[in-house]
Write an enzyme that holds these catalytic residues in place. Structure first.
Site, PDB file in Angstrom:
ATOM      1  N   SER A 123       0.820  -1.203   0.000  1.00  0.00           N
ATOM      2  CA  SER A 123       0.000   0.000   0.000  1.00  0.00           C
ATOM      3  C   SER A 123       0.865   1.268   0.000  1.00  0.00           C
ATOM      4  CB  SER A 123      -0.958  -0.029   1.199  1.00  0.00           C
ATOM      5  OG  SER A 123      -1.908   1.001   1.113  1.00  0.00           O
ATOM      6  N   ASP A 175     -10.059  -4.444  -4.360  1.00  0.00           N
ATOM      7  CA  ASP A 175      -9.491  -3.421  -3.482  1.00  0.00           C
ATOM      8  C   ASP A 175     -10.232  -2.106  -3.716  1.00  0.00           C
ATOM      9  OD1 ASP A 175      -7.883  -1.606  -2.074  1.00  0.00           O
ATOM     10  OD2 ASP A 175      -6.022  -2.571  -2.662  1.00  0.00           O
ATOM     11  N   HIS A 211      -8.090  -4.976   0.187  1.00  0.00           N
ATOM     12  CA  HIS A 211      -6.845  -4.255   0.466  1.00  0.00           C
ATOM     13  C   HIS A 211      -6.053  -4.995   1.543  1.00  0.00           C
ATOM     14  CE1 HIS A 211      -4.238  -0.832   0.006  1.00  0.00           C
ATOM     15  NE2 HIS A 211      -4.230  -0.607   1.315  1.00  0.00           N
TER      16      HIS A 211
END
Length: 230
Positions: A123, A175, A211
């Site tokens: 991320s 995501d 995610h």
């Protein structure tokens, strides 16, 4: 918009030494609000398969994060929105890239060739790994992004340097924090703007993955690393 700047306290990274003769180092960068140490059990299966690899898990400083209403959280740079908007915390990014560059330099001073240093991250840590790898003057061995992105305002410097290194990109198709469209746009930039050849880019997407990471991603990462460092 808040900024990490250069004055915040930075903890020493977690270092996982190799179990055999040291021949490569992976620097794995955590995401927003996370602790580097929390990735050790997640990565343990990959670590065990690469006994000659040293792992360095740096820790972001605590800073006010606009996305979280100014709450202090571990963060490499400020984020105002998710999915990320065009806001760009230049001071925070510059400070964090410099912190990662210090780790790279330390590995090189220890006798490692730059092409035996691999960057990776999740991320926000994936974005930082990409920004560092694609702007550093060191010819690194590769970069891996899990659910990451390449900020638009960081791309000009990459175009000037014309990096050409192996890339592993893993992204969940569901995501919502860093949507798959961000990955597709970044891969297009790597291929069509930086002209990184297709044989150097591994782009994997995962059905039903949000995610986070899963075992399939980590298996693909381990295979990529094993081939890269063979």
């Amino acid at each position: 918009m808040a900024s990490a700047g250069g004055s915040l306290v930075r903890e020493a990274p977690l270092v996982i030494p190799p179990q055999e003769a040291h021949h490569a180092t992976v620097i794995f960068v955590h995401g927003l609000g996370q602790r580097g140490v929390s990735w050790k059990p997640i990565l343990q299966g990959v670590i065990d398969r690469l006994p000659g690899v040293k792992w360095v898990l740096p820790q972001a400083p605590e800073m006010p994060v606009t996305y979280n209403g100014g709450q202090c959280r571990p963060s490499w740079f400020d984020i105002a929105d998710l999915p990320p908007c065009n806001c760009y915390d230049e001071a925070g990014i510059t400070a964090s890239v410099a912190a990662i560059e210090e780790i790279i330099t330390s590995e090189l001073r220890g006798g490692l060739d730059s092409n035996r240093v691999i960057m990776a991250g999740f991320s926000q840590g994936g974005a930082l790994s990409l920004m560092t790898s694609l702007t550093t003057l060191h010819e690194l061995g590769g970069v891996a992004s899990f659910s990451g992105w390449i900020p638009q305002k960081s791309r000009q410097a990459m175009l000037q340097l014309e990096p050409n290194l192996p890339v592993f990109w893993a992204h969940g198709k569901t995501d919502t924090e860093i949507p798959i469209s961000y990955a597709e746009d970044s891969i297009s930039f790597l291929r069509n703007s930086l002209n990184i050849s297709a044989d150097k880019i591994v782009f994997r997407t995962y059905e039903g993955l949000e995610h986070t990471v899963n075992n399939e991603e980590l298996e693909d990462f381990a295979v990529w690393l094993s081939h890269l460092l063979a």
